[in-house]
Design a protein around this motif. Structure first.
Motif, PDB file in Angstrom:
ATOM      1  N   UNK A  34     -12.279  39.783  15.301  1.00  0.00           N
ATOM      2  CA  UNK A  34     -11.860  39.700  13.895  1.00  0.00           C
ATOM      3  C   UNK A  34     -11.277  41.030  13.436  1.00  0.00           C
ATOM      4  N   UNK A  35     -11.898  42.125  13.836  1.00  0.00           N
ATOM      5  CA  UNK A  35     -11.381  43.452  13.490  1.00  0.00           C
ATOM      6  C   UNK A  35     -10.001  43.673  14.111  1.00  0.00           C
ATOM      7  N   UNK A  36      -9.825  43.233  15.351  1.00  0.00           N
ATOM      8  CA  UNK A  36      -8.515  43.345  16.004  1.00  0.00           C
ATOM      9  C   UNK A  36      -7.459  42.546  15.244  1.00  0.00           C
ATOM     10  N   UNK A  37      -7.850  41.359  14.781  1.00  0.00           N
ATOM     11  CA  UNK A  37      -6.909  40.516  14.033  1.00  0.00           C
ATOM     12  C   UNK A  37      -6.551  41.157  12.693  1.00  0.00           C
ATOM     13  N   UNK A  38      -7.527  41.818  12.061  1.00  0.00           N
ATOM     14  CA  UNK A  38      -7.252  42.516  10.802  1.00  0.00           C
ATOM     15  C   UNK A  38      -6.286  43.678  11.029  1.00  0.00           C
ATOM     16  N   UNK A  39      -6.485  44.390  12.123  1.00  0.00           N
ATOM     17  CA  UNK A  39      -5.579  45.499  12.439  1.00  0.00           C
ATOM     18  C   UNK A  39      -4.173  44.988  12.730  1.00  0.00           C
ATOM     19  N   UNK A  40      -4.075  43.820  13.394  1.00  0.00           N
ATOM     20  CA  UNK A  40      -2.764  43.232  13.664  1.00  0.00           C
ATOM     21  C   UNK A  40      -2.076  42.829  12.365  1.00  0.00           C
ATOM     22  N   UNK A  41      -2.846  42.268  11.424  1.00  0.00           N
ATOM     23  CA  UNK A  41      -2.283  41.917  10.122  1.00  0.00           C
ATOM     24  C   UNK A  41      -1.802  43.163   9.385  1.00  0.00           C
ATOM     25  N   UNK A  42      -2.594  44.223   9.461  1.00  0.00           N
ATOM     26  CA  UNK A  42      -2.221  45.459   8.779  1.00  0.00           C
ATOM     27  C   UNK A  42      -0.935  46.044   9.370  1.00  0.00           C
ATOM     28  N   UNK A  43      -0.802  45.945  10.696  1.00  0.00           N
ATOM     29  CA  UNK A  43       0.399  46.462  11.342  1.00  0.00           C
ATOM     30  C   UNK A  43       1.644  45.690  10.901  1.00  0.00           C
ATOM     31  N   UNK A  44       1.464  44.385  10.665  1.00  0.00           N
ATOM     32  CA  UNK A  44       2.610  43.547  10.300  1.00  0.00           C
ATOM     33  C   UNK A  44       2.919  43.595   8.807  1.00  0.00           C
ATOM     34  N   UNK A  45       1.850  43.590   7.972  1.00  0.00           N
ATOM     35  CA  UNK A  45       2.056  43.451   6.524  1.00  0.00           C
ATOM     36  C   UNK A  45       1.503  44.608   5.696  1.00  0.00           C
ATOM     37  N   UNK A  46       0.770  45.516   6.345  1.00  0.00           N
ATOM     38  CA  UNK A  46       0.059  46.547   5.600  1.00  0.00           C
ATOM     39  C   UNK A  46       0.937  47.464   4.776  1.00  0.00           C
ATOM     40  N   UNK A  47       2.093  47.824   5.299  1.00  0.00           N
ATOM     41  CA  UNK A  47       2.962  48.723   4.554  1.00  0.00           C
ATOM     42  C   UNK A  47       3.499  48.059   3.295  1.00  0.00           C
ATOM     43  N   UNK A  48       3.760  46.750   3.393  1.00  0.00           N
ATOM     44  CA  UNK A  48       4.316  46.022   2.248  1.00  0.00           C
ATOM     45  C   UNK A  48       3.224  45.609   1.265  1.00  0.00           C
ATOM     46  N   UNK A  49       2.063  45.185   1.797  1.00  0.00           N
ATOM     47  CA  UNK A  49       0.967  44.713   0.938  1.00  0.00           C
ATOM     48  C   UNK A  49      -0.343  45.393   1.354  1.00  0.00           C
ATOM     49  N   UNK A  50      -0.504  46.672   1.074  1.00  0.00           N
ATOM     50  CA  UNK A  50      -1.701  47.402   1.528  1.00  0.00           C
ATOM     51  C   UNK A  50      -3.001  46.895   0.924  1.00  0.00           C
ATOM     52  N   UNK A  51      -2.949  46.257  -0.232  1.00  0.00           N
ATOM     53  CA  UNK A  51      -4.175  45.791  -0.883  1.00  0.00           C
ATOM     54  C   UNK A  51      -4.846  44.661  -0.111  1.00  0.00           C
ATOM     55  N   UNK A  52      -4.112  43.950   0.736  1.00  0.00           N
ATOM     56  CA  UNK A  52      -4.730  42.875   1.521  1.00  0.00           C
ATOM     57  C   UNK A  52      -5.751  43.472   2.487  1.00  0.00           C
ATOM     58  N   UNK A  53      -5.304  44.458   3.260  1.00  0.00           N
ATOM     59  CA  UNK A  53      -6.220  45.087   4.211  1.00  0.00           C
ATOM     60  C   UNK A  53      -7.397  45.724   3.493  1.00  0.00           C
ATOM     61  N   UNK A  54      -7.144  46.367   2.355  1.00  0.00           N
ATOM     62  CA  UNK A  54      -8.219  47.005   1.606  1.00  0.00           C
ATOM     63  C   UNK A  54      -9.238  45.972   1.116  1.00  0.00           C
ATOM     64  N   UNK A  55      -8.762  44.815   0.672  1.00  0.00           N
ATOM     65  CA  UNK A  55      -9.648  43.754   0.188  1.00  0.00           C
ATOM     66  C   UNK A  55     -10.628  43.336   1.274  1.00  0.00           C
ATOM     67  N   UNK A  56     -10.131  43.152   2.495  1.00  0.00           N
ATOM     68  CA  UNK A  56     -10.988  42.730   3.610  1.00  0.00           C
ATOM     69  C   UNK A  56     -11.857  43.876   4.106  1.00  0.00           C
ATOM     70  N   UNK A  57     -11.291  45.067   4.181  1.00  0.00           N
ATOM     71  CA  UNK A  57     -12.056  46.210   4.684  1.00  0.00           C
ATOM     72  C   UNK A  57     -13.218  46.548   3.761  1.00  0.00           C
ATOM     73  N   UNK A  58     -12.987  46.519   2.453  1.00  0.00           N
ATOM     74  CA  UNK A  58     -14.037  46.851   1.490  1.00  0.00           C
ATOM     75  C   UNK A  58     -15.217  45.885   1.579  1.00  0.00           C
ATOM     76  N   UNK A  59     -14.929  44.631   1.938  1.00  0.00           N
ATOM     77  CA  UNK A  59     -15.986  43.609   1.996  1.00  0.00           C
ATOM     78  C   UNK A  59     -16.432  43.319   3.428  1.00  0.00           C
ATOM     79  N   UNK A  60     -16.015  44.139   4.386  1.00  0.00           N
ATOM     80  CA  UNK A  60     -16.144  43.782   5.805  1.00  0.00           C
ATOM     81  C   UNK A  60     -17.573  43.458   6.229  1.00  0.00           C
ATOM     82  N   UNK A  61     -18.543  44.233   5.787  1.00  0.00           N
ATOM     83  CA  UNK A  61     -19.934  43.987   6.201  1.00  0.00           C
ATOM     84  C   UNK A  61     -20.446  42.639   5.701  1.00  0.00           C
ATOM     85  N   UNK A  62     -19.843  42.131   4.624  1.00  0.00           N
ATOM     86  CA  UNK A  62     -20.211  40.794   4.144  1.00  0.00           C
ATOM     87  C   UNK A  62     -19.245  39.705   4.631  1.00  0.00           C
TER      88      UNK A  62
END
Length: 221
Positions: A112-140
């Motif tokens: 799941x972490x690998x998939x999140x990193x792949x999403x960030x590589x593809x969309x993170x520069x354009x929509x950084x808040x997506x990765x932040x939303x998942x990272x902030x809640x990751x333990x839950x």
């Protein structure tokens, strides 16, 4: 006139049966309020909670960890997806939704972490808040990934209680307002009693119970 919210806690017992554990009317929410709710439940006989699925309510995860420290706190994946897509314009929404899917369908937390990193590589520069939303809640986010795919749907979403909320709103929307808090609480209570007539046992419960016994051991009687 004053506007207040009625908060509802739904539980599933070891027989797979759902029940509403209480109603709390409050003008505002927060860790202090949720602490009082959970303390109330504990004093009334809720001795343990294996998994608590929450939808991002402020202060709720912290209150759960304080009152039931062994509980797995699982954020609602459906809410997390909706919150992520709020940052995405319509023209990219379907593509981003497709990129999110490998995260919550991953076989384990590492994938799941690998998939999140792949999403960030593809969309993170354009929509950084997506990765932040998942990272902030990751333990839950990741607790439900410990279970087989056919068990995950029981614990990863608050859809059951949202369906109940829709039924309650249908009942109270014609009233507009109530003379006092007790009047509102009584109508909500009767609406819940009526909704319970159509409730069924939790999906695939026998398989889920086996998985819970493996993960929670002696905590299950």
């Amino acid at each position: 006139m004053r506007r207040k919210a009625c908060y509802v806690v739904m539980g599933v017992n070891l027989d797979g049966e759902r029940d509403v554990l209480g109603l709390w009317v409050q003008a505002t929410e927060g860790a202090k309020f949720w602490m009082s709710v959970l303390t109330d439940l504990k004093q009334r006989g809720v001795s343990d909670v294996l998994i608590a699925c929450v939808d991002g309510l402020k202060g709720f995860p912290e209150a759960i960890e304080a009152v039931f420290p062994e509980t797995w706190v699982q954020t609602c994946i459906v809410h997390l997806i909706r919150n992520s897509l709020r940052f995405v314009p319509e023209k990219h929404r379907r593509q981003v939704a497709k990129a999110l899917r490998p995260i919550y369908t991953a076989p384990n937390a590492n994938d799941a972490r690998d998939a999140l990193e792949a999403l960030d590589a593809e969309w993170g520069q354009r929509y950084p808040m997506i990765t932040k939303t998942w990272t902030d809640a990751w333990e839950q986010v990741i607790p439900f990934l410990a279970f087989p795919a056919d068990v995950r749907r029981i614990v990863y979403t608050t859809n059951s209680i949202e369906a109940l909320h829709r039924q309650v709103r249908k009942t109270i929307k014609t009233r507009g307002h109530f003379p006092n808090e007790d009047a509102a609480r009584k109508l909500i209570y009767l609406s819940i009693i009526n909704a319970q007539k159509t409730w069924r046992k939790a999906y695939n419960w026998n398989t889920a119970l086996v998985a819970f016994r493996i993960h929670f051991g002696d905590r299950l009687p």
